[in-house]
Each structure stands twice: as structure tokens, then as C-alpha cells.
Design an enzyme around this catalytic site. Structure first.
Site, PDB file in Angstrom:
ATOM      1  CE  LYS A 235     -13.835 -69.124 -15.138  1.00 53.85           C
ATOM      2  NZ  LYS A 235     -13.721 -68.232 -13.783  1.00 53.85           N
TER       3      LYS A 235
ATOM      4  CB  CYS B  82     -11.481 -73.940 -12.054  1.00 55.38           C
ATOM      5  SG  CYS B  82     -10.112 -75.016 -12.699  1.00 55.38           S
ATOM      6  CB  SER B  83     -17.349 -73.678 -12.055  1.00 58.28           C
ATOM      7  OG  SER B  83     -16.798 -74.926 -11.106  1.00 58.28           O
TER       8      SER B  83
ATOM      9  CB  CYS C 238     -21.731 -80.936  -9.134  1.00 57.05           C
ATOM     10  SG  CYS C 238     -20.188 -80.971  -8.819  1.00 57.05           S
TER      11      CYS C 238
ATOM     12  CG  HIS D 179     -20.574 -75.220  -9.056  1.00 57.53           C
ATOM     13  ND1 HIS D 179     -21.518 -75.566  -8.864  1.00 57.53           N
ATOM     14  CD2 HIS D 179     -19.522 -76.236  -9.281  1.00 57.53           C
ATOM     15  CE1 HIS D 179     -21.413 -77.157  -9.166  1.00 57.53           C
ATOM     16  NE2 HIS D 179     -20.192 -77.410  -9.326  1.00 57.53           N
TER      17      HIS D 179
END
Lengths: 387, 76
Positions: free
Chosen positions: A331, A208-209, A85, A335
Site C-alpha cells: 500500500k 488499493c496498493s 503478484c 507494489h
């Protein structure tokens, strides 16, 4: 090492675009960044491309030449950089070093990811490859479960911050309402976060994103060159640090302080010659809500164990003393893994230029980006200043 | 006395990958044994199980990669 500045930025909207190809996303975001810089394609001397998982999710490798062809960059060197990431900011840092060293005057950095066309189980398996596939994924640990274990340990050491975690998600969603590039423009409540579909306790789906498609690009130039060509406010990269840590969660010194963040931040602050208190706003890596709380502590904005209180007091909201993730963050803005680090830089440069429109911050002179890969096994922190 | 470890932290997984989705909900944990912390799966979770940091779990087996599998102790 010479001074380097950002002279061009471009990104797609983040979202679910099953009909859009990697090529299509690159063409839009890369083209926007080059146009924004006001330079010719022949001025670009190298391309640094970030991508995490196209080989698994799209069957496509060799992203460097792919992007170079799409953007008509000829025979310049093109390289792909991968660090889970943190891939985007890793590519950015490699490009920064290449210009700072004097090797190139102008380079292009891009990131792209296409994820939403795959089933949730496939995406989960792909993301799990950012952890250790034998010691972690092979045992049944998902990526959310690793950060869920971090959250439970944080509760044990510093008190239960379940509600404050939810507030991070609520604030990021609130911020995304004003960002036209954000994937989700939907107000949510603390109760919705708490009562969302369980993913890995204590995390629900709202902790969670997002799973996203998207691309983001940045043009970097030696500051002397930037002054000669740029028509916009020049944004200098005044600090950049990178640090690593063990890959697996079980081998970390601490679960509630990310050493990679602390060390990368220390380097970046030293290079910039500033203290954390000089930062006006930041984009931090909110892959999960607990991570946002840990990050704002590890970056030196708030004491360890006090980050959640700062969130509850509104200090990190868009109208707070230190706005965090005014873009909506991972979020709510989204992402798209390989693009994320560059999408964070896109936001910081936008704010420093005063081009934030409805979400423009009043005080934007120094902005920071923080991007982690895997279980905080890779971290890049960068600091930008408007000139 | 059976071989036991202590839960350092844990999570109950409700959304798994393809290989594990039939097992949900299931528990993964960092388990401390002789001051060594390893990631483990803890078998035998039901909705009645109260999982806590510091609780003891019993060693069951190693998986094919030599990762430890523990189980919840019923009379705790």
C-alpha cells in the site's frame, strides 16, 4: 534437504521512475545484494528472475539473460518465473529448492517491474491479465472489482469492516514514513480512505496498493556455506510452503478464506516446526485493504472474522503485539509486481539482522512473508529465523 | 416468469479498462442460478439503484464469450 540461509539483500527505492530502465533497476538492486553478501560474482551458480508483465508493459521478454548480462554473471543458467503478484516469492521458492537439493551452493534471486510509464487503463488491463481474461476481464471485471466483491461478501458474512480496512491503509502509510525505500511517505486518515476517489465499491483509491517501479534481490546460500562466508547475522529460511487455487473468483470454495494461504501457511509452519503464535512480525500481501484483514486470519494470527478487531485494537501496528507490514506494505512501500515478494523478504531479513534503523522492531527473531498472485490463486508463505 | 438469478456478491466499477471505461459506473456480480455461481455483468445500474446481496436480477443475454449478462429489475 539441507538448510538454506539468506546472505545478501538489495533493493531500489520503490516509486515512479519514468527515466529508469529495467536494466538500471536490476543493476542497482542486484549489485547491492551481491555486495551485501560479500561474495564474488563467480560464486553465484544460478539466477532466478521474477517478472510479471514486462512483455506487455515494456515489450521486453527473456528477463533471465537480461539480468544475467546486466550483473555480469557470465554463462550461468538464468530462468524467469511468473505467478502474477506472487512471482517474486515463487522465484525465491524455486531458488530455495535448488540450493536445498544440493544442486547449487549459492544462487541469486531477483525481481523487477516497470509500470508507471503506462497510462492507468493500460496498467489496469495488464493487471487484469492476472485474472481470467475471457471469463473475468472480458466481462468488464477489473482486478480491484474482484477484491471489492470479496470485501462485500466479507461484510455479508462477518460484518462491515469498512473502517478497519481504512485503518490498514492508515497503519501501512504510518509505517512507510520510516522506510527510506517506500514510494509514498504521506500520513493519511480513515476519512481520507473512506472518501477517496471510488475505484470499485467499496474500494476507493486509498484501499488499493500502488503502481510502482522497482527491483529487489536476495542471495541464498547453503547454511554451511553461509556460515563460512557471511559477516552478518545469518537468516535461515526455516519454512516455506506453496499452494494454489482456482484462477477465477466464481469457482472458489470460499471468498472470505483464501485456501491457498491456509494450505501454504500450514506447510510452512510444519516445516519450521512452529505455531502461528511464534511469529514476531510479518509482511503480508495487502494488494487491497480487505486482503490484509483476510490474510492475518488465514495465516492463523487471528480467528476468522476477528482480524478487523485486531487491527482496530492496534495489535498489528508497528508497536503492537504482532506488527504487520512494518515496511509500509504494498500500500505505501509499493507494489512493483515482480519484485514485491522479494521486497517483502528484504524487509524481514533487514529486521532480523537489526538493520531496520528508525523502524527497527524490538522483538525480531522469527519473521514471515506472505505473497499471493491473482485472486489468491497462487500463494507462497516463507518463515525466516535469525541465527 | 423470466429467468432470474440472485446476487451472491457485487461491485460497482468506477475505473475500468480501455474496453469498458465508457460504461462506468457499471456493476459486476457473482450471480447464483440453480446453485451455480457465475460471474456476470448486471446492466441498468443508475445512482438510484440500491444493490444488495440476495437481490434478484433478470437474465438478459450471453456475451460473445458466453458469459451471462443480467439486468436489475425495476420494481424491486
Amino acid at each position: 534437504m539441507r538448510s538454506v540461509s539468506v546472505i545478501g539483500i538489495g533493493e531500489t527505492r520503490m516509486g515512479r521512475f519514468p527515466e529508469r530502465s529495467l536494466r538500471d533497476l536490476i543493476l542497482e538492486a542486484g549489485g547491492k545484494a551481491i555486495d551485501d553478501a560479500g561474495i564474488g560474482r563467480e560464486d553465484i551458480k544460478a539466477l532466478f528472475m521474477s517478472n510479471f508483465n514486462a512483455q506487455f508493459l515494456c515489450g521486453q521478454g527473456h528477463i533471465g539473460p537480461l539480468a544475467s548480462e546486466v550483473l555480469s554473471l557470465g554463462t550461468i543458467p538464468a530462468i524467469r518465473v511468473e505467478g502474477a503478484c506472487a512471482s517474486g516469492s515463487l522465484a525465491f521458492r524455486q531458488a530455495l529448492i535448488a540450493v536445498a537439493s544440493g544442486l547449487y551452493d549459492v544462487v541469486l534471486v531477483g525481481g523487477v517491474e516497470k509500470m508507471t510509464h503506462q497510462a492507468t487503463e493500460t496498467v489496469t488491463a495488464g493487471i487484469a491479465s492476472a485474472s481470467d481474461v475471457e471469463l473475468e476481464a472480458g466481462l468488464g471485471a477489473t482486478f480491484p472489482s474482484i477484491f471489492a466483491m470479496i470485501a462485500n461478501r466479507y461484510f455479508h458474512e462477518h460484518g462491515n469492516v469498512r473502517d478497519e480496512m481504512a485503518m490498514c491503509a492508515v497503519q501501512n502509510h504510518e509505517n512507510a514514513l520510516l522506510n527510506p525505500d517506500a514510494q509514498l511517505q504521506k500520513r493519511i486518515t480513515v476519512d481520507q480512505v473512506r472518501n477517496g476517489a471510488p475505484i470499485a465499491s467499496p474500494l476507493t483509491i486509498f484501499d488499493c496498493s500502488l503502481v510502482s517501479d522497482g527491483a529487489a534481490f536476495v542471495v541464498l546460500a547453503a547454511t554451511d556455506v553461509a556460515k563460512a562466508v557471511s559477516q552478518k547475522r545469518i537468516v535461515e529460511v526455516v519454512g516455506c510452503g506453496q499452494a494454489g487455487d482456482t484462477l477465477t473468483i466464481a469457482s472458489k470454495r470460499s471468498l472470505t478464506t483464501f485456501d491457498a494461504t491456509v494450505n501454504a501457511a500450514r506447510q510452512a509452519y510444519a516445516m519450521a516446526g512452529i505455531k502461528p503464535s511464534a511469529v514476531n512480525f510479518a509482511e503480508v500481501h495487502d494488494c487491497f485493504t480487505i486482503t490484509q484483514i483476510i490474510n492475518i486470519e488465514d495465516l492463523g494470527f487471528f480467528e476468522k472474522g476477528r482480524g478487523a478487531l485486531a487491527v482496530a485494537q492496534g495489535k498489528t501496528a508497528a508497536d503492537g503485539v504482532l506488527p504487520i507490514n512494518v515496511s509500509g506494505g504494498l500500500k505505501a512501500k509499493g507494489h512493483p509486481i515482480g519484485a514485491t515478494g522479494l521486497s517483502q523478504i528484504y524487509e524481514v531479513v533487514t529486521q532480523l539482522r537489526g538493520e531496520g534503523g528508525a523502524r527497527q522492531l524490538g522483538n525480531a527473531e522469527i519473521g514471515l512473508t506472505h505473497n499471493i498472485g491473482g485472486t489468491a490463486a497462487t500463494c507462497v508463505v516463507s518463515i525466516f529465523r535469525g541465527r | 416468469m423470466s429467468r432470474r438469478g440472485t446476487i451472491y456478491t457485487y461491485s460497482i466499477i468506477h475505473s475500468g479498462t480501455d474496453s469498458f471505461k465508457d460504461k462506468t459506473p457499471y456493476v459486476v456480480a457473482l450471480v447464483e442460478e440453480d446453485r451455480r455461481i457465475r460471474l456476470a455483468r448486471v446492466e441498468g445500474y443508475t445512482e438510484e439503484t440500491q444493490v444488495n446481496i440476495g437481490m434478484e436480477v433478470e437474465y438478459l443475454a450471453a456475451d460473445e464469450r458466453d458469459n451471462p449478462i443480467f439486468r436489475f429489475i425495476e420494481d424491486q
